[in-house]
Design a protein around this motif. Structure first.
Motif, short mmCIF file in Angstrom:
data_model
loop_
_atom_site.label_atom_id
_atom_site.label_comp_id
_atom_site.label_asym_id
_atom_site.label_seq_id
_atom_site.Cartn_x
_atom_site.Cartn_y
_atom_site.Cartn_z
N ASN A 88 0.86 -1.25 0.00
CA ASN A 88 -0.31 0.04 -0.43
C ASN A 88 0.53 1.77 0.67
O ASN A 88 0.30 2.50 -0.85
CB ASN A 88 -1.03 -0.10 0.87
CG ASN A 88 -2.27 -1.17 1.31
OD1 ASN A 88 -1.86 -1.86 -0.24
ND2 ASN A 88 -2.88 -1.62 1.82
N ALA A 89 1.89 1.12 1.08
CA ALA A 89 2.78 2.09 0.62
C ALA A 89 3.27 2.61 -0.20
O ALA A 89 3.43 3.68 -1.01
CB ALA A 89 3.69 2.00 1.44
N PHE A 90 4.16 1.61 -1.02
CA PHE A 90 4.09 1.73 -2.68
C PHE A 90 3.21 2.24 -3.78
O PHE A 90 3.49 3.13 -4.86
CB PHE A 90 4.79 0.26 -3.09
CG PHE A 90 6.22 -0.11 -2.58
CD1 PHE A 90 7.08 0.48 -1.78
CD2 PHE A 90 6.69 -1.63 -2.26
CE1 PHE A 90 8.41 0.62 -1.10
CE2 PHE A 90 7.93 -2.02 -1.43
CZ PHE A 90 8.51 -1.36 -0.96
N ILE A 91 1.72 1.97 -3.19
CA ILE A 91 1.24 2.62 -4.24
C ILE A 91 0.69 3.19 -3.99
O ILE A 91 0.49 4.78 -5.38
CB ILE A 91 0.12 1.52 -3.60
CG1 ILE A 91 -0.10 -0.27 -4.47
CG2 ILE A 91 -1.27 1.83 -4.94
CD1 ILE A 91 -1.30 -1.03 -4.07
N ASN A 92 0.60 4.31 -3.26
CA ASN A 92 0.93 5.73 -2.62
C ASN A 92 1.82 5.88 -3.21
O ASN A 92 1.98 7.25 -4.17
CB ASN A 92 0.61 5.41 -1.50
CG ASN A 92 -0.63 4.96 -0.84
OD1 ASN A 92 -2.19 5.15 -1.08
ND2 ASN A 92 -0.90 4.80 0.67
N TYR A 93 2.60 5.69 -3.22
CA TYR A 93 3.98 6.55 -3.84
C TYR A 93 3.79 6.77 -5.19
O TYR A 93 4.67 7.68 -5.48
CB TYR A 93 5.40 5.69 -3.72
CG TYR A 93 6.80 6.77 -3.92
CD1 TYR A 93 7.84 7.79 -3.33
CD2 TYR A 93 7.01 5.81 -5.30
CE1 TYR A 93 8.77 8.02 -4.03
CE2 TYR A 93 7.87 6.19 -5.72
CZ TYR A 93 8.53 7.17 -5.20
OH TYR A 93 9.68 7.62 -6.09
N SER A 94 3.12 5.37 -5.58
CA SER A 94 3.16 5.72 -7.32
C SER A 94 2.49 7.16 -8.11
O SER A 94 2.59 7.02 -8.47
CB SER A 94 3.30 4.34 -8.06
OG SER A 94 1.45 4.29 -7.15
N ASP A 100 11.16 12.69 -4.15
CA ASP A 100 11.66 12.40 -3.15
C ASP A 100 11.60 11.90 -1.77
O ASP A 100 11.72 11.38 -1.08
CB ASP A 100 12.20 14.03 -3.18
CG ASP A 100 13.21 14.44 -3.69
OD1 ASP A 100 13.66 13.74 -4.77
OD2 ASP A 100 13.00 15.90 -3.73
N ALA A 101 9.96 11.31 -2.03
CA ALA A 101 9.18 11.26 -1.06
C ALA A 101 9.95 8.95 -0.95
O ALA A 101 9.28 8.78 0.03
CB ALA A 101 7.97 11.37 -1.17
N ILE A 102 10.34 9.03 -1.87
CA ILE A 102 11.22 7.90 -2.18
C ILE A 102 11.15 7.20 0.00
O ILE A 102 11.17 6.21 0.00
CB ILE A 102 11.32 7.02 -3.23
CG1 ILE A 102 11.73 6.11 -3.06
CG2 ILE A 102 13.23 7.83 -2.75
CD1 ILE A 102 12.80 5.04 -4.76
N LYS A 103 12.32 8.52 0.35
CA LYS A 103 12.95 7.89 1.00
C LYS A 103 11.93 7.43 2.25
O LYS A 103 12.35 6.96 3.15
CB LYS A 103 13.60 8.80 2.00
CG LYS A 103 15.14 9.65 1.07
CD LYS A 103 15.33 11.11 1.92
CE LYS A 103 16.41 12.00 0.55
NZ LYS A 103 16.50 12.82 1.09
N ASN A 104 10.80 7.54 2.30
CA ASN A 104 9.40 7.44 3.00
C ASN A 104 9.06 6.22 3.25
O ASN A 104 8.62 5.52 4.18
CB ASN A 104 8.44 8.95 3.06
CG ASN A 104 8.94 9.76 4.05
OD1 ASN A 104 9.82 9.96 4.48
ND2 ASN A 104 8.17 10.86 2.95
N SER A 209 22.54 8.69 -3.66
CA SER A 209 21.88 8.89 -3.91
C SER A 209 21.36 7.66 -5.77
O SER A 209 20.34 7.78 -6.63
CB SER A 209 22.35 10.12 -5.02
OG SER A 209 24.02 9.64 -5.65
N GLU A 210 22.75 7.23 -5.81
CA GLU A 210 22.51 5.66 -7.11
C GLU A 210 21.99 4.73 -6.98
O GLU A 210 20.88 4.45 -7.92
CB GLU A 210 23.76 5.59 -7.45
CG GLU A 210 24.76 6.34 -7.66
CD GLU A 210 25.18 7.05 -9.02
OE1 GLU A 210 24.40 5.54 -10.03
OE2 GLU A 210 24.48 7.85 -9.49
N ILE A 211 21.76 4.03 -5.47
CA ILE A 211 20.58 3.32 -4.89
C ILE A 211 18.45 3.91 -5.16
O ILE A 211 17.84 3.31 -5.49
CB ILE A 211 20.61 2.17 -4.16
CG1 ILE A 211 20.13 1.35 -4.06
CG2 ILE A 211 20.60 3.53 -2.41
CD1 ILE A 211 20.30 0.74 -2.77
N MET A 212 18.74 5.24 -4.45
CA MET A 212 17.57 5.95 -5.10
C MET A 212 17.13 6.08 -6.22
O MET A 212 15.96 5.43 -6.50
CB MET A 212 17.38 7.01 -3.82
CG MET A 212 18.02 7.32 -2.54
SD MET A 212 16.59 6.20 -1.70
CE MET A 212 17.34 4.58 -1.54
#
Length: 264
Positions: A88-94, A100-104, A209-212
């Motif tokens: 659900n977190a990944f779906i919301n992120y998409s 930049d909220a990928i960190k969360n 930053s590369e892995i992000m």
């Protein structure tokens, strides 16, 4: 004792007391029959005790297996619940414009990227069935609930096999191809003893930053997100079945323990 009865019979015959002899013979037959019945009753009681000992041994082992499975279902429920939260977190992120909220959402990654196979302890139950000793269980309620639990297990195992092959194994393959986890070593303190080089803060920020970037590519992958959607769809039913299995196991444990107490 036999000689004693023989002397009585001979005395009655020599004295021509046929009526008394007849009554005596009937009495002796009755005594023999009573003796046989008592012997049979004692033998039956012994057999019943042997059967109960065997049944009790199985019941004790069943409780041990069920206690182990009770912990399993509680653990699997937590794992699947966390997997659902991650999906659900990944779906919301998409749908989030701020990439930049990928960190969360990265902290959720382990919940979808790792999994263990499902091993249910059915050793005692299968042994009873294969050896033909299942009917040793005299309590019909216990037998009925064991059979129902077996059906629940088969349903869960079939669903798990499908999930593993069609979702989790595919997911693992995507992650391995899309993300270079070697980049995580410089930025993870737990890997410090593996690396001979001391990385500067600037170098750590570069690898981070590369892995992000790779994670962003991963979350843009349609197949990866389709699997997140399927997890979101399937997990509620998995959770329901795990909870049902745990409840059935708990009920069976209590029922068997109550049955075992009747021997005390």
């Amino acid at each position: 004792m036999i000689k004693f009865f023989r002397r009585i019979r001979q005395k009655l015959l020599t004295e021509n007391k046929f009526s008394k002899y007849f009554l005596y013979a009937i009495g002796e037959i009755v005594l023999v029959v009573i003796g046989i019945l008592i012997a049979l009753q004692i033998n039956n009681a012994n057999e019943e005790r042997k059967t109960r000992r065997a049944e009790r041994s199985y019941l004790v082992r069943l409780v041990e297996d069920l206690e182990e499975n009770k912990g399993l279902w509680s653990e699997r429920y937590t794992i699947e619940e966390n997997r659902l939260k991650a999906a659900n977190a990944f779906i919301n992120y998409s749908f989030n414009e701020d990439k930049d909220a990928i960190k969360n959402v990265i902290p959720y990654f382990n919940s979808v990227s790792t999994w263990e196979d499902l091993h249910i302890n059915q050793v005692t139950f299968k042994e009873m069935v294969s050896s033909g000793n299942f009917d040793l269980i005299s309590n019909d309620s216990i037998k009925f609930k064991l059979q129902n639990l077996e059906k629940t297990y088969q349903t869960i195992l079939n669903r798990w096999d499908t999930t593993k092959k069609n979702l989790l194994e595919v997911l693992s393959d995507i992650i391995i191809k899309k993300v270079n986890f070697l980049y995580s070593y410089p930025i993870d303190p737990s890997h410090k003893q593996i690396l001979s080089k001391n990385f500067t803060q600037a170098e750590k920020e570069y690898y981070f930053s590369e892995i992000m970037k790779q994670f962003k590519v991963l979350f843009d992958d349609p197949l990866f997100m389709n699997i997140m959607t399927l997890i979101n769809t399937n997990a509620p039913l998995d959770l329901k079945e795990y909870k049902q299995a745990e409840e059935q196991v708990t009920e069976l444990i209590n029922l068997i323990k109550a049955d075992l107490k009747t021997d005390n």
